[in-house]
Design a protein around this motif. Structure first.
Motif, PDB file in Angstrom:
ATOM      1  N   ARG A   1      -4.074   6.008  24.653  1.00 61.43           N
ATOM      2  CA  ARG A   1      -4.283   5.044  23.593  1.00 61.43           C
ATOM      3  C   ARG A   1      -4.697   5.741  22.293  1.00 61.43           C
ATOM      4  O   ARG A   1      -4.293   5.358  21.205  1.00 61.43           O
TER       5      ARG A   1
ATOM      6  N   GLN B   1      -8.629   5.358  40.508  1.00 55.83           N
ATOM      7  CA  GLN B   1      -8.726   4.283  39.524  1.00 55.83           C
ATOM      8  C   GLN B   1      -9.399   4.772  38.255  1.00 55.83           C
ATOM      9  O   GLN B   1      -8.908   4.573  37.150  1.00 55.83           O
ATOM     10  N   ILE B   2     -10.526   5.442  38.423  1.00 52.67           N
ATOM     11  CA  ILE B   2     -11.251   5.958  37.262  1.00 52.67           C
ATOM     12  C   ILE B   2     -10.376   6.919  36.474  1.00 52.67           C
ATOM     13  O   ILE B   2     -10.318   6.880  35.245  1.00 52.67           O
ATOM     14  N   ASN B   3      -9.658   7.775  37.206  1.00 47.98           N
ATOM     15  CA  ASN B   3      -8.800   8.745  36.535  1.00 47.98           C
ATOM     16  C   ASN B   3      -7.706   8.076  35.726  1.00 47.98           C
ATOM     17  O   ASN B   3      -7.476   8.436  34.573  1.00 47.98           O
TER      18      ASN B   3
ATOM     19  N   THR C   1     -13.749  -0.398  36.446  1.00 45.72           N
ATOM     20  CA  THR C   1     -13.371   0.042  37.783  1.00 45.72           C
ATOM     21  C   THR C   1     -14.449  -0.305  38.798  1.00 45.72           C
ATOM     22  O   THR C   1     -14.175  -0.862  39.853  1.00 45.72           O
TER      23      THR C   1
ATOM     24  N   GLN D   1     -14.944   4.402  25.247  1.00 47.47           N
ATOM     25  CA  GLN D   1     -13.767   3.825  25.880  1.00 47.47           C
ATOM     26  C   GLN D   1     -13.687   4.235  27.342  1.00 47.47           C
ATOM     27  O   GLN D   1     -13.525   3.401  28.232  1.00 47.47           O
ATOM     28  N   ILE D   2     -13.835   5.540  27.591  1.00 49.62           N
ATOM     29  CA  ILE D   2     -13.787   6.027  28.965  1.00 49.62           C
ATOM     30  C   ILE D   2     -14.869   5.362  29.812  1.00 49.62           C
ATOM     31  O   ILE D   2     -14.634   4.943  30.935  1.00 49.62           O
ATOM     32  N   ASN D   3     -16.057   5.240  29.232  1.00 56.61           N
ATOM     33  CA  ASN D   3     -17.159   4.621  29.956  1.00 56.61           C
ATOM     34  C   ASN D   3     -16.866   3.172  30.326  1.00 56.61           C
ATOM     35  O   ASN D   3     -17.069   2.764  31.457  1.00 56.61           O
TER      36      ASN D   3
ATOM     37  N   ARG E   1     -14.104  -3.011  42.051  1.00 59.10           N
ATOM     38  CA  ARG E   1     -14.304  -2.664  43.435  1.00 59.10           C
ATOM     39  C   ARG E   1     -15.329  -3.565  44.114  1.00 59.10           C
ATOM     40  O   ARG E   1     -15.245  -3.883  45.272  1.00 59.10           O
TER      41      ARG E   1
ATOM     42  N   LEU F   1     -14.312  14.338  41.055  1.00 62.72           N
ATOM     43  CA  LEU F   1     -15.188  14.520  39.904  1.00 62.72           C
ATOM     44  C   LEU F   1     -14.608  15.565  38.957  1.00 62.72           C
ATOM     45  O   LEU F   1     -14.655  15.419  37.735  1.00 62.72           O
TER      46      LEU F   1
ATOM     47  N   VAL G   1     -20.344   9.514  31.782  1.00 58.58           N
ATOM     48  CA  VAL G   1     -19.087   9.463  32.532  1.00 58.58           C
ATOM     49  C   VAL G   1     -19.336   9.870  33.985  1.00 58.58           C
ATOM     50  O   VAL G   1     -18.919   9.196  34.928  1.00 58.58           O
TER      51      VAL G   1
ATOM     52  N   THR H   1      -6.982   5.773  28.368  1.00 56.32           N
ATOM     53  CA  THR H   1      -7.784   5.966  27.168  1.00 56.32           C
ATOM     54  C   THR H   1      -7.231   7.094  26.308  1.00 56.32           C
ATOM     55  O   THR H   1      -7.041   6.946  25.110  1.00 56.32           O
TER      56      THR H   1
ATOM     57  N   MET I   1     -14.122   1.846  30.685  1.00 58.83           N
ATOM     58  CA  MET I   1     -13.070   1.870  31.688  1.00 58.83           C
ATOM     59  C   MET I   1     -13.652   2.000  33.079  1.00 58.83           C
ATOM     60  O   MET I   1     -13.345   1.235  33.975  1.00 58.83           O
TER      61      MET I   1
ATOM     62  N   ARG J   1     -10.456  15.363  32.543  1.00 59.39           N
ATOM     63  CA  ARG J   1      -9.748  14.419  31.687  1.00 59.39           C
ATOM     64  C   ARG J   1     -10.586  13.994  30.495  1.00 59.39           C
ATOM     65  O   ARG J   1     -10.093  13.895  29.370  1.00 59.39           O
TER      66      ARG J   1
ATOM     67  N   ALA K   1     -19.214   7.546  37.462  1.00 64.09           N
ATOM     68  CA  ALA K   1     -18.294   7.882  38.548  1.00 64.09           C
ATOM     69  C   ALA K   1     -19.064   8.000  39.861  1.00 64.09           C
ATOM     70  O   ALA K   1     -18.626   7.521  40.906  1.00 64.09           O
TER      71      ALA K   1
ATOM     72  N   THR L   1     -10.850   5.035  44.757  1.00 69.33           N
ATOM     73  CA  THR L   1     -11.853   4.754  43.735  1.00 69.33           C
ATOM     74  C   THR L   1     -11.724   5.726  42.568  1.00 69.33           C
ATOM     75  O   THR L   1     -11.613   5.317  41.411  1.00 69.33           O
ATOM     76  N   LEU L   2     -11.706   7.011  42.894  1.00 69.51           N
ATOM     77  CA  LEU L   2     -11.639   8.014  41.832  1.00 69.51           C
ATOM     78  C   LEU L   2     -10.292   7.968  41.128  1.00 69.51           C
ATOM     79  O   LEU L   2     -10.199   8.217  39.924  1.00 69.51           O
TER      80      LEU L   2
ATOM     81  N   MET M   1      -7.739   5.264  34.483  1.00 70.58           N
ATOM     82  CA  MET M   1      -8.390   4.631  33.345  1.00 70.58           C
ATOM     83  C   MET M   1      -8.538   5.601  32.176  1.00 70.58           C
ATOM     84  O   MET M   1      -8.157   5.317  31.065  1.00 70.58           O
ATOM     85  N   SER M   2      -9.081   6.789  32.475  1.00 72.44           N
ATOM     86  CA  SER M   2      -9.288   7.724  31.370  1.00 72.44           C
ATOM     87  C   SER M   2      -7.962   8.240  30.848  1.00 72.44           C
ATOM     88  O   SER M   2      -7.833   8.583  29.674  1.00 72.44           O
ATOM     89  N   ARG M   3      -6.949   8.259  31.713  1.00 73.03           N
ATOM     90  CA  ARG M   3      -5.625   8.658  31.240  1.00 73.03           C
ATOM     91  C   ARG M   3      -5.141   7.643  30.224  1.00 73.03           C
ATOM     92  O   ARG M   3      -4.677   7.979  29.149  1.00 73.03           O
TER      93      ARG M   3
END
Lengths: 159, 159
Positions: free
Chosen positions: A157, A146-148, B154, B146-148, B158, B117, A120, A154, B150, B123, A124, A143-144, A150-152
């Motif tokens: 879900r 977006q990643i955040n 991202t 899943q997180i990965n 980009r 980070l 992870v 996840t 995601m 998260r 990132a 950018t971050l 995403m994990s939210r």
DNA sequence: TCTAATCTTGACTAAAAAGTAAGGTATCCG
DNA sequence: CGGATACCTTACTTTTTAGTCAAGATTAGA
């Protein structure tokens, strides 16, 4: 879980070099002064970065340091790896190479966590370049973000 | 960037307690033996976990430790926070509380990275419980996978 | 060639983290 | 009640990491 002083200051030094134009150099004294650390300490960090091919140096009067590559071709994960062995170390992997041999072979419940977090974090970081860290309207945050989000998703879900 | 020994062994200790049934306890000696660390060291860790309310203990003969809550109600981020101040520390935040005062106020280019980070890691950890770390067909891997994927999306978006 | 500026390198010192030891306190059981 | 077991707490030692110092080596320019 923390980022070491070496990682933090090493990254800061690179950020100073990033905005330099063609043929421009910063001397050790200048870099150290701006960061509020000793020249000796800065010298050590820049030597590591030099050895790894991230910066290049010129000796003698009128010398100094500059980035060895363009700022948008240097990614965070590479920087951290150079400054501290790997993007995320633990007892699990730091001694024995890369997550293989371990005292708890077989029934080690935390191995998947370490491996997963490692990935992870690395992803990132791989998505961010030095150049992105310079802009005032920092696109790093988007950018971050977006990643955040995403994990939210996840996490949601799974629930 | 690395997870401390305290975090790693503390988490391992909790994993030993997680599968215990109602009224069952593990003694310090048992825990220490299984982890290959000294009882003194294990005692220190369990005292921290006890103080934080993650485990409960009974003194005297027939005593020992057990989880204070159900294993599926204890999340990784809380564990790490208890064992080491915060899920991700740096010079930026560790001294002065939470990412506010800093020597480089104003022009600190790495602040957004640390903050971002920190959030990514938190998260990811908040989405994992002790209970999930127990199963042999570890569903942790699916969660993290899943997180990965995601963050891979991202990164791709980009580019 | 000489000199001043600058990087390079290894040894030394200081600070932080990890681990150890020992005495104190509560509980059980005969 | 008293001894044995096991947790609780503080202080100390070791190890690792961070930071400093000083002497050596390299280059540019006068």
């Amino acid at each position: 879980m923390k980022v070491s002083a070496q990682e933090e200051y090493g990254l800061r030094c690179l950020l100073q070099l990033a905005p330099l134009g063609e043929g421009e150099y910063l001397t050790l004294t200048q870099i150290a002064e701006r960061e509020g650390i000793s020249t000796a300490n800065a010298g050590k960090l820049l030597w590591i970065l030099n050895k790894a091919g991230l910066v290049s140096s010129i000796r003698g009067t009128k010398g100094g340091y500059r980035l060895a590559r363009a700022a948008d071709e240097i990614h965070l994960d590479e920087i951290i790896k150079v400054l501290d062995e790997d993007v995320l170390a633990s007892h699990c992997n730091s001694y024995t190479g890369i997550l293989d041999a371990c005292v708890h072979t077989g029934n080690c419940g935390i191995r998947p966590v370490i491996v997963g977090l490692h990935d992870v974090v690395r992803r990132a970081m791989a998505g961010i370049t030095l150049a992105q860290l310079l802009g005032t309207e920092s696109n790093v945050e988007t950018t971050l973000h977006q990643i955040n989000s995403m994990s939210r998703e996840t996490a949601h879900r799974r629930a």
